[in-house]
Design a protein around this motif. Structure first.
Motif, PDB file in Angstrom:
ATOM      1  N   ILE A 133     -59.715 -32.474  26.198  1.00 55.25           N
ATOM      2  CA  ILE A 133     -60.840 -31.810  26.850  1.00 55.25           C
ATOM      3  C   ILE A 133     -60.379 -31.174  28.160  1.00 55.25           C
ATOM      4  CG2 ILE A 133     -63.172 -32.130  27.738  1.00 55.25           C
ATOM      5  CD1 ILE A 133     -63.058 -34.854  26.049  1.00 55.25           C
ATOM      6  N   PRO A 134     -60.509 -29.863  28.318  1.00 49.43           N
ATOM      7  CA  PRO A 134     -60.115 -29.228  29.583  1.00 49.43           C
ATOM      8  C   PRO A 134     -61.105 -29.600  30.691  1.00 49.43           C
ATOM      9  CG  PRO A 134     -61.082 -27.610  28.111  1.00 49.43           C
ATOM     10  CD  PRO A 134     -61.015 -28.893  27.349  1.00 49.43           C
ATOM     11  N   VAL A 135     -60.565 -29.976  31.843  1.00 46.18           N
ATOM     12  CA  VAL A 135     -61.383 -30.363  32.998  1.00 46.18           C
ATOM     13  C   VAL A 135     -60.741 -29.819  34.268  1.00 46.18           C
ATOM     14  CG1 VAL A 135     -62.291 -32.467  31.928  1.00 46.18           C
ATOM     15  CG2 VAL A 135     -60.170 -32.559  33.242  1.00 46.18           C
ATOM     16  N   THR A 136     -61.445 -29.983  35.383  1.00 44.65           N
ATOM     17  CA  THR A 136     -60.891 -29.654  36.699  1.00 44.65           C
ATOM     18  C   THR A 136     -60.780 -30.953  37.483  1.00 44.65           C
ATOM     19  OG1 THR A 136     -61.964 -27.499  36.632  1.00 44.65           O
ATOM     20  CG2 THR A 136     -61.214 -28.262  38.779  1.00 44.65           C
ATOM     21  N   ARG A 137     -59.627 -31.186  38.102  1.00 44.58           N
ATOM     22  CA  ARG A 137     -59.392 -32.409  38.880  1.00 44.58           C
ATOM     23  C   ARG A 137     -58.899 -32.026  40.265  1.00 44.58           C
ATOM     24  NH1 ARG A 137     -59.872 -37.628  37.307  1.00 44.58           N
ATOM     25  NH2 ARG A 137     -57.800 -38.090  38.038  1.00 44.58           N
ATOM     26  N   LYS A 143     -58.255 -28.296  43.854  1.00 41.73           N
ATOM     27  CA  LYS A 143     -58.736 -28.307  42.478  1.00 41.73           C
ATOM     28  C   LYS A 143     -57.693 -27.664  41.563  1.00 41.73           C
ATOM     29  CE  LYS A 143     -63.708 -28.319  43.176  1.00 41.73           C
ATOM     30  NZ  LYS A 143     -64.976 -27.641  42.874  1.00 41.73           N
ATOM     31  N   VAL A 144     -57.376 -28.361  40.475  1.00 43.18           N
ATOM     32  CA  VAL A 144     -56.411 -27.847  39.502  1.00 43.18           C
ATOM     33  C   VAL A 144     -56.947 -28.068  38.089  1.00 43.18           C
ATOM     34  CG1 VAL A 144     -54.387 -28.205  40.973  1.00 43.18           C
ATOM     35  CG2 VAL A 144     -55.117 -30.022  39.425  1.00 43.18           C
ATOM     36  N   LYS A 145     -56.436 -27.254  37.165  1.00 41.91           N
ATOM     37  CA  LYS A 145     -56.792 -27.429  35.761  1.00 41.91           C
ATOM     38  C   LYS A 145     -56.071 -28.657  35.224  1.00 41.91           C
ATOM     39  CE  LYS A 145     -57.569 -22.572  34.719  1.00 41.91           C
ATOM     40  NZ  LYS A 145     -57.146 -21.430  33.914  1.00 41.91           N
TER      41      LYS A 145
END
Length: 172
Positions: A133-137, A143-145
């Protein structure tokens, strides 16, 4: 007369070659297992992803997950036919079902899940496979993918993967 013979011979020859080509094409074995077509992974999940985890000795190590348009780590993904499964798997005898499971143990199914996807065995016996699942962290305040890798019915997060090894080390 000679031109007509050459023309006729040419036409027959090319028709024969065409028919020969049709007969030599490899048969799609996948269709026998209920494969509709290759599964296409979401674009946001594609590429090389790196995550930090412990190996069997307990040492932290960087692992890689490579997601392409139709595969995860060289395991090709397909979309199953529910009609085929109902007819040939779910309503089959236990012996035939077990034979089918053994024959298809290296075939994987891909399913859409939110913005990502799920990978499971061709015949799912337990659990719900692996989710990507693609998220942002946030890593060091930026903030990075990232790619959330999860397993089970939850899905329960197993790791977060990043586009670079450096980010994977920094994220811990």
């Amino acid at each position: 007369m000679k031109k007509r013979f050459v023309y006729l011979f040419s036409v027959v020859f090319f028709v024969f070659l065409g028919l020969l080509q049709l007969g030599l094409k490899p048969q799609k074995v996948e269709a026998a297992y209920g494969i509709l077509h290759p599964y296409s992974t979401p674009v946001a999940t594609r590429g090389n992803w790196y995550y930090l985890d412990r190996d069997s000795k307990g040492t932290q190590k960087i692992y890689t997950v490579k997601i392409t348009a139709h595969a995860v780590d060289k395991d090709k993904l397909y979309v199953p036919s529910q009609k085929y499964f109902e007819k040939h798997v779910y309503n089959a005898s236990e012996k035939k079902r077990n034979q089918f499971i053994e024959k298809t143990k290296n075939i994987y199914a891909g399913y859409n899940y939110k913005k990502g996807f799920n990978v499971n065995n061709w015949v799912s016996l337990a659990g719900d496979g692996v989710y990507y699942i693609p998220v942002t962290r946030k890593v060091k305040g930026k903030k990075v993918k990232a790619l959330r890798i999860a397993t089970g019915a939850g899905p329960y997060t197993a790791a977060y993967a990043y586009k670079t090894k450096k980010l994977a080390r920094l994220a811990k």
